[in-house]
Structures are given as structure tokens and as C-alpha cells.
Design an enzyme around this catalytic site. Structure first.
Site, PDB file in Angstrom:
ATOM      1  N   ALA A 238      40.968  44.598  46.633  1.00 38.40           N
ATOM      2  CA  ALA A 238      40.460  44.034  47.882  1.00 38.40           C
ATOM      3  C   ALA A 238      38.948  43.833  47.746  1.00 38.40           C
ATOM      4  O   ALA A 238      38.306  44.432  46.876  1.00 38.40           O
ATOM      5  CB  ALA A 238      40.761  44.991  49.025  1.00 38.40           C
TER       6      ALA A 238
ATOM      7  N   GLY B 267      44.210  46.489  45.349  1.00 38.49           N
ATOM      8  CA  GLY B 267      45.032  45.406  45.898  1.00 38.49           C
ATOM      9  C   GLY B 267      45.627  44.519  44.815  1.00 38.49           C
ATOM     10  O   GLY B 267      46.667  43.892  45.026  1.00 38.49           O
TER      11      GLY B 267
HETATM   12  N1  CAA Z   1      35.472  43.618  45.488  1.00 42.41           N
HETATM   13  C1  CAA Z   1      34.307  42.964  45.538  1.00 42.41           C
HETATM   14  N2  CAA Z   1      33.527  42.738  44.462  1.00 42.41           N
HETATM   15  C2  CAA Z   1      33.969  43.196  43.283  1.00 42.41           C
HETATM   16  C3  CAA Z   1      35.171  43.886  43.141  1.00 42.41           C
HETATM   17  C4  CAA Z   1      35.962  44.088  44.313  1.00 42.41           C
HETATM   18  N3  CAA Z   1      37.148  44.716  44.286  1.00 42.41           N
HETATM   19  N4  CAA Z   1      35.345  44.229  41.839  1.00 42.41           N
HETATM   20  C5  CAA Z   1      34.251  43.755  41.194  1.00 42.41           C
HETATM   21  N5  CAA Z   1      33.422  43.146  42.053  1.00 42.41           N
HETATM   22  C6  CAA Z   1      32.145  42.498  41.766  1.00 42.41           C
HETATM   23  C7  CAA Z   1      31.065  43.521  41.416  1.00 42.41           C
HETATM   24  O1  CAA Z   1      30.515  44.090  42.571  1.00 42.41           O
HETATM   25  C8  CAA Z   1      30.098  42.677  40.645  1.00 42.41           C
HETATM   26  O2  CAA Z   1      29.393  41.893  41.563  1.00 42.41           O
HETATM   27  P1  CAA Z   1      27.782  41.709  41.396  1.00 42.41           P
HETATM   28  O3  CAA Z   1      27.630  40.971  40.106  1.00 42.41           O
HETATM   29  O4  CAA Z   1      27.409  40.910  42.603  1.00 42.41           O
HETATM   30  O5  CAA Z   1      27.209  43.099  41.356  1.00 42.41           O
HETATM   31  C9  CAA Z   1      31.000  41.714  39.887  1.00 42.41           C
HETATM   32  O6  CAA Z   1      32.248  41.709  40.593  1.00 42.41           O
HETATM   33  C10 CAA Z   1      31.287  42.162  38.461  1.00 42.41           C
HETATM   34  O7  CAA Z   1      31.758  43.499  38.518  1.00 42.41           O
HETATM   35  P2  CAA Z   1      31.325  44.615  37.455  1.00 42.41           P
HETATM   36  O8  CAA Z   1      29.917  44.412  37.036  1.00 42.41           O
HETATM   37  O9  CAA Z   1      31.683  45.932  38.029  1.00 42.41           O
HETATM   38  O10 CAA Z   1      32.303  44.216  36.229  1.00 42.41           O
HETATM   39  P3  CAA Z   1      32.784  45.158  35.052  1.00 42.41           P
HETATM   40  O11 CAA Z   1      33.440  44.254  34.075  1.00 42.41           O
HETATM   41  O12 CAA Z   1      31.694  46.049  34.591  1.00 42.41           O
HETATM   42  O13 CAA Z   1      33.896  46.145  35.710  1.00 42.41           O
HETATM   43  C11 CAA Z   1      35.846  46.624  37.073  1.00 42.41           C
HETATM   44  C12 CAA Z   1      35.134  45.620  36.129  1.00 42.41           C
HETATM   45  C13 CAA Z   1      36.220  47.889  36.285  1.00 42.41           C
HETATM   46  C14 CAA Z   1      37.093  45.932  37.585  1.00 42.41           C
HETATM   47  C15 CAA Z   1      34.886  47.011  38.212  1.00 42.41           C
HETATM   48  O14 CAA Z   1      34.336  45.841  38.766  1.00 42.41           O
HETATM   49  C16 CAA Z   1      35.546  47.757  39.334  1.00 42.41           C
HETATM   50  O15 CAA Z   1      35.795  48.939  39.210  1.00 42.41           O
HETATM   51  N6  CAA Z   1      35.828  47.052  40.461  1.00 42.41           N
HETATM   52  C17 CAA Z   1      36.384  47.676  41.662  1.00 42.41           C
HETATM   53  C18 CAA Z   1      37.819  48.035  41.495  1.00 42.41           C
HETATM   54  C19 CAA Z   1      38.330  48.709  42.739  1.00 42.41           C
HETATM   55  O16 CAA Z   1      37.833  49.726  43.178  1.00 42.41           O
HETATM   56  N7  CAA Z   1      39.391  48.133  43.338  1.00 42.41           N
HETATM   57  C20 CAA Z   1      39.974  48.649  44.560  1.00 42.41           C
HETATM   58  C21 CAA Z   1      39.376  47.936  45.736  1.00 42.41           C
HETATM   59  S1  CAA Z   1      39.894  48.643  47.285  1.00 42.41           S
HETATM   60  C22 CAA Z   1      41.438  48.031  47.541  1.00 42.41           C
HETATM   61  O17 CAA Z   1      41.965  47.265  46.766  1.00 42.41           O
HETATM   62  C23 CAA Z   1      42.115  48.485  48.818  1.00 42.41           C
HETATM   63  C24 CAA Z   1      43.535  48.100  48.940  1.00 42.41           C
HETATM   64  O18 CAA Z   1      44.429  48.884  48.700  1.00 42.41           O
HETATM   65  C25 CAA Z   1      43.931  46.766  49.385  1.00 42.41           C
END
Ligand code: CAA
Length: 258
Positions: free
Chosen positions: A65, A109
Site C-alpha cells: 500500500a 498489499g
Molecule cells: N509506499 C510508498 N512508497 C514506497 C513504498 C510503498 N509501499 N515502497 C517504496 N516506496 C518508495 C520509497 O519511499 C522511495 O521513494 P523516495 O525515492 O521518494 O524516497 C522509492 O519508493 C524507492 O524505495 P527504496 O529506496 O526503499 O527502494 P529499495 O530498492 O531500497 O527497497 C523495498 C525496496 C525493500 C521494497 C523498500 O522500498 C520497502 O521496504 N518498501 C516498503 C514495503 C512495505 O512496507 N510494504 C507494506 C506497506 S503497508 C501495506 O501494504 C498495508 C496493507 O496491508 C494493505
């Protein structure tokens, strides 16, 4: 109709819907989910589409999400907007089969979206996880409910409580994933799987999808009765007569979806 957030390509009755937002991690923004739901509803209504492949970018099916959109949300906003529930419920209403082709991250998500699909094919690079706990939130699109059904309680608890993710091979061993294939073949493999489904009678395929899904929502007795009723109803189909005639006459069936 393609949008800038996703693309749709139909070939031989199989539409490939590809999430392709500006960020290759495909954060599931409201706009992306709305576009996805519209594309799925179009596919479900389109007589030229018999099965769907859902995929993302080479880097991510979807990384969850849109965390950034959660920053200003309070409880009243989340509750009154039915945040997350509002649009996601539409995905499970799709009656045609959906094959997920997962490359890279399927987190939060994204993992939940893969689990809403009917068959999950994973690329070797795929990573599945429910990292919400690290953000101080509970999975909100079915993670705590579908993951235990897919992988069992212990692994689901491990993933949801620690945020630990699993590889494609682990996901296959646990039953979350049907097949693991090399990255550059996964979309083609999903198209082939969807194509194999698309060759069958659509009303029969839809009935089977409904029956398998019913197994998650009913007692065994109720599920068996539901299946038996569908099995009996099938005797009214031309395609059932055709399938059986083709078998006895040692020829390929010619289904007409009637
Ligand atoms: N939402 C919004 N933005 C996100 C995102 C997300 N889920 N995942 C990544 N991004 C954004 C980052 O904030 C970053 O943006 P900026 O350049 O503006 O800072 C950009 O995408 C690139 O991300 P990273 O620099 O972190 O990329 P990476 O390759 O180093 O890491 C990753 C990749 C491991 C997927 C890492 O981005 C990450 O851990 N993302 C979040 C994953 C997460 O927590 N997902 C669960 C979300 S909550 C949910 O889903 C609730 C539900 O049940 C519906």
C-alpha cells in the site's frame, strides 16, 4: 483502455494487465488500485477475454500500500473512507480466473494482491512478505486471513509477526506459489497457464473458480453440497455434453460457452 499506471494487452482471449506506475516498486496508490479494479472489471465484462494475467515490473509486483498516503490519515478518515477495503473488495468479485506473474517484491498489499489472484506463478527473484508490523500497522488487505490459508498458521505468524519475507522457492514449498520459473519467462508462463484455462468452457471454468473459493468460506459439508449442485447443474450445459461426447469419440472438444 490503457492508463499511464498500467497497460493491458489481449492475445488469444488472455489479457495481460501490467502494473507500471512511475515508481517501478508499484506502490499501490488509490489511483493505481482504481485503475486496476477498472481493468479487471472491463476484463470480466469483455466476452473476448477468458482469463487474466496480472503482473508488475521487473523490480516489483507491488511493494505494498502507499505508505506515504497514510501519513495524514486518522482513525475517522480511515474508518469513514473504508480505507483499503473500499477498492480491494472489487478484486475478489472478478469471476474470470486471474493468474499472477510475480517478479521481485510482493510485499504487504502486493503480497495480499497476489493472494487475491487464483494462481500465483513466481519468478526466481520474487520475494513475498507482510512487513506491516515494522510500520506499526496490521496487514489490511487480507494478509492475516489469506496467508494462513495459503501457508499454514506457523509460517503466516512468523511472516506477519516478524515481517520476515520468503523467497520464491520457499513460497512454492509452502503452497503460496504454484510454479517458480526464470524471471524472463514468468509472464509468458502465466500467459500459457491462462491460455490453457481459456481453451476450456468459460461457464465451467467460472463455476470451478467459485467452488474452490467457496472451500475457504464454508464448512466441508456446505462446500461439498455447493460443489454437488454445480456438478448437477453442469448436466444442463451443451459444453458438458460436448466434452463427454468428444472423449467417447476420441476427438478434441469444441466448446461454445453454452
Ligand atoms: N509506499 C510508498 N512508497 C514506497 C513504498 C510503498 N509501499 N515502497 C517504496 N516506496 C518508495 C520509497 O519511499 C522511495 O521513494 P523516495 O525515492 O521518494 O524516497 C522509492 O519508493 C524507492 O524505495 P527504496 O529506496 O526503499 O527502494 P529499495 O530498492 O531500497 O527497497 C523495498 C525496496 C525493500 C521494497 C523498500 O522500498 C520497502 O521496504 N518498501 C516498503 C514495503 C512495505 O512496507 N510494504 C507494506 C506497506 S503497508 C501495506 O501494504 C498495508 C496493507 O496491508 C494493505
Amino acid at each position: 483502455m490503457p492508463t499511464s499506471l498500467l497497460t493491458e494487452e489481449t492475445e488469444n482471449g488472455v489479457v495481460v494487465i501490467r502494473l507500471s506506475s512511475d515508481n517501478p516498486l508499484n506502490p499501490l496508490t488509490d489511483e493505481l488500485v482504481d485503475a486496476l479494479v477498472s481493468a479487471l472489471e472491463r476484463a470480466d465484462a469483455d466476452p473476448g477475454v477468458r482469463a487474466v494475467v496480472l503482473t508488475g515490473s521487473a523490480k516489483a509486483f507491488a511493494a505494498g500500500a502507499d505508505v506515504k498516503a497514510m501519513v495524514p490519515l486518522g482513525y475517522c478518515d480511515a474508518f469513514q473512507q473504508d480505507y483499503i477495503g473500499r477498492n480491494w473488495d472489487a478484486v475478489r468479485k472478478v469471476r474470470k480466473p486471474i493468474v499472477a506473474a510475480v517478479r521481485g517484491y510482493a510485499l504487504g498489499g502486493g503480497c495480499e494482491l497476489a493472494m487475491m489472484c487464483d494462481i500465483v506463478l513466481a519468478a526466481e527473484s520474487a520475494v513475498f512478505g507482510q512487513p506491516e508490523v515494522a510500520l506499526g500497522i496490521v496487514p489490511g488487505a487480507g494478509g492475516t486471513q489469506r496467508l494462513p490459508r495459503a501457508v499454514g498458521k506457523s509460517l503466516a505468524m512468523l511472516m506477519c509477526l516478524t515481517g520476515k519475507s520468503i523467497t520464491a522457492a520457499e513460497a512454492q514449498r509452502a503452497g503460496l506459489v504454484a510454479e517458480v520459473v526464470p524471471d524472463d519467462e514468468v509472464v509468458r508462463a502465466a500467459q500459457q497457464t491462462a491460455g490453457a484455462i481459456a481453451r476450456h468452457s468459460l461457464p465451467v471454468v467460472m463455476a470451478i473458480k467459485e467452488a474452490v473459493n467457496r472451500s475457504f468460506e464454508s464448512s466441508l459439508n456446505e462446500g461439498l453440497l455447493f460443489e454437488r449442485r454445480l456438478f448437477h447443474a453442469g448436466f444442463a450445459l451443451h459444453d458438458q455434453k460436448e466434452g463427454i461426447a468428444a472423449f467417447t469419440e476420441r476427438r478434441s472438444p469444441s466448446f461454445t460457452d453454452r
